[in-house]
Design an enzyme around this catalytic site. Structure first.
Site, PDB file in Angstrom:
ATOM      1  N   ASN A  46      69.242  52.837 -16.877  1.00 48.05           N
ATOM      2  CA  ASN A  46      68.724  53.330 -15.599  1.00 48.05           C
ATOM      3  C   ASN A  46      69.559  54.547 -15.207  1.00 48.05           C
ATOM      4  O   ASN A  46      70.681  54.408 -14.735  1.00 48.05           O
ATOM      5  CB  ASN A  46      68.844  52.215 -14.546  1.00 48.05           C
ATOM      6  N   LYS A  98      69.129  56.591 -12.894  1.00 47.15           N
ATOM      7  CA  LYS A  98      69.086  56.885 -11.452  1.00 47.15           C
ATOM      8  C   LYS A  98      68.791  58.384 -11.246  1.00 47.15           C
ATOM      9  O   LYS A  98      68.102  58.974 -12.066  1.00 47.15           O
ATOM     10  CB  LYS A  98      70.381  56.433 -10.775  1.00 47.15           C
ATOM     11  N   HIS A 143      64.704  47.730  -7.205  1.00 50.23           N
ATOM     12  CA  HIS A 143      66.150  47.950  -7.365  1.00 50.23           C
ATOM     13  C   HIS A 143      66.799  47.900  -5.979  1.00 50.23           C
ATOM     14  O   HIS A 143      66.200  48.338  -4.997  1.00 50.23           O
ATOM     15  CB  HIS A 143      66.398  49.304  -8.036  1.00 50.23           C
ATOM     16  N   GLU A 173      68.909  49.669  -4.611  1.00 49.00           N
ATOM     17  CA  GLU A 173      68.995  50.982  -3.930  1.00 49.00           C
ATOM     18  C   GLU A 173      67.657  51.320  -3.275  1.00 49.00           C
ATOM     19  O   GLU A 173      67.609  51.930  -2.209  1.00 49.00           O
ATOM     20  CB  GLU A 173      69.422  52.059  -4.944  1.00 49.00           C
ATOM     21  N   GLU A 218      70.954  41.652 -10.437  1.00 47.24           N
ATOM     22  CA  GLU A 218      72.003  42.640 -10.203  1.00 47.24           C
ATOM     23  C   GLU A 218      72.696  42.347  -8.876  1.00 47.24           C
ATOM     24  O   GLU A 218      72.185  42.722  -7.808  1.00 47.24           O
ATOM     25  CB  GLU A 218      71.409  44.048 -10.143  1.00 47.24           C
ATOM     26  N   GLY A 257      77.571  49.868  -9.650  1.00 46.86           N
ATOM     27  CA  GLY A 257      78.275  51.143  -9.513  1.00 46.86           C
ATOM     28  C   GLY A 257      79.680  51.006  -8.946  1.00 46.86           C
ATOM     29  O   GLY A 257      80.302  52.000  -8.592  1.00 46.86           O
ATOM     30  N   SER A 309      77.676  47.225 -13.313  1.00 46.96           N
ATOM     31  CA  SER A 309      78.929  47.608 -13.996  1.00 46.96           C
ATOM     32  C   SER A 309      79.063  46.988 -15.388  1.00 46.96           C
ATOM     33  O   SER A 309      80.159  46.652 -15.824  1.00 46.96           O
ATOM     34  CB  SER A 309      80.146  47.278 -13.131  1.00 46.96           C
ATOM     35  N   GLY A 337      75.530  53.482 -14.737  1.00 45.28           N
ATOM     36  CA  GLY A 337      76.526  54.490 -15.119  1.00 45.28           C
ATOM     37  C   GLY A 337      76.783  54.588 -16.611  1.00 45.28           C
ATOM     38  O   GLY A 337      76.855  55.692 -17.172  1.00 45.28           O
TER      39      GLY A 337
HETATM   40  P1  PGA Z   1      75.701  50.261 -12.791  1.00 47.26           P
HETATM   41  O1  PGA Z   1      74.210  50.208 -12.214  1.00 47.26           O
HETATM   42  O2  PGA Z   1      75.630  49.833 -14.239  1.00 47.26           O
HETATM   43  O3  PGA Z   1      76.129  51.678 -12.622  1.00 47.26           O
HETATM   44  O4  PGA Z   1      76.511  49.296 -11.986  1.00 47.26           O
HETATM   45  C1  PGA Z   1      73.307  49.221 -12.631  1.00 47.26           C
HETATM   46  C2  PGA Z   1      72.000  49.407 -11.919  1.00 47.26           C
HETATM   47  O5  PGA Z   1      72.020  49.731 -10.727  1.00 47.26           O
HETATM   48  O6  PGA Z   1      70.910  49.247 -12.496  1.00 47.26           O
END
Ligand code: PGA
Length: 260
Positions: free
Chosen positions: A9, A11, A98, A100, A170, A176, A216, A238
């Protein structure tokens, strides 16, 4: 054991040339191997065609995905992209709900469900995200929160629709932040989600449904996370922005499959 799935992803990251470079780098690294692990790349929507072009090339080892879709069918919805349009571009997967999107764009379970249904009508696999905030975990409400998210989305599907749907757990406090859920925490929640599916849809469906962990996940911790019996793969933020790191996660998926 079914093959693992690793979904990147991106983003809202990468300029167009950087996106081209990252796809080429991943392709280059993949070409020497024949991976069982299924790989999905979800760049920003604007690059959907770029990623589908590559995914459609002969011998490609990844699928094209995006990060969002409109809940509406078509029409006067300025700025939106419909599931039908995504299908027309050969997009195979779409992340929905998601955290976000839930936080910054007001997506409720009802909206998430509408999006999932649009995608399913257009033969695109929804990857439905769920997970609790830090406050909810501290208050020991995490099972309750996730159960509600599952009941208001996944439980509304027919068994046939669920067959073409994936779930990504998640925990919001792990996204993140560099703070990953421990393998035990991930396993505990994924096994709980599987038990919810079993209750409503039966054992076979529960076993076959893909449930991923996200938050993460990186090249260092992927192996331990993917070794948990209920973790069918990862949704990677990330760590999907660097080809080397993303490859380590894919290799972790391969290692677990080969050892079982
Ligand atoms: P992250 O994000 O691996 O940067 O923690 C995961 C996600 O939001 O899908």
């Amino acid at each position: 054991m079914k093959p693992k799935i690793v979904i990147g992803n991106w983003k809202m990251n990468k300029g167009f040339e950087e996106a081209e470079d990252l796809i080429s780098e991943i392709e280059e690294k993949l070409q020497d191997y024949n991976f069982e692990t299924e790989i999905v790349l979800c760049p920003p929507m604007l690059y959907a065609e770029l990623v589908t072009d590559h995914a459609n090339e002969e011998g490609s080892q990844f699928y094209a995905g995006v990060q969002n879709v409109s809940e509406y069918e078509n029409g006067a919805y300025t700025g939106e992209v419909s599931a039908e349009m995504l299908a027309g571009m050969d997009v195979s997967f779409c992340i929905v709900g998601h955290s976000e999107r839930r936080k910054y764009f007001g997506e409720t379970n009802a909206i998430v469900l509408k999006k999932m249904l649009r995608l399913l009508t257009n033969d695109i696999v929804p990857v439905m995200c769920c997970g609790e905030t830090l406050e909810e975990r501290k208050a020991e409400k995490h099972f309750e929160v996730v159960q509600k998210q599952i009941e208001e989305t996944i439980y509304q599907l027919t068994p046939k629709q669920l067959e073409s749907t994936m779930i990504a757990y998640e925990p919001i406090w792990a996204i993140g932040t560099g703070e990953t859920a421990t393998p035990d925490q991930a396993q505990e929640m994924l096994s709980f989600i599987r038990s919810l599916i079993e209750k409503k849809f039966g054992t076979e469906m529960a076993v076959n449904t893909y449930i991923l962990y996200g938050g993460s996940c990186n090249g260092k911790n992927a192996l331990e996370l993917f070794s948990q019996p209920d973790v069918d793969g990862g949704l990677i933020g990330g760590a999907s922005l660097k080809a080397d790191e993303f490859m380590k996660i894919i290799e972790a998926g391969e290692t677990v499959i080969k050892e079982n």
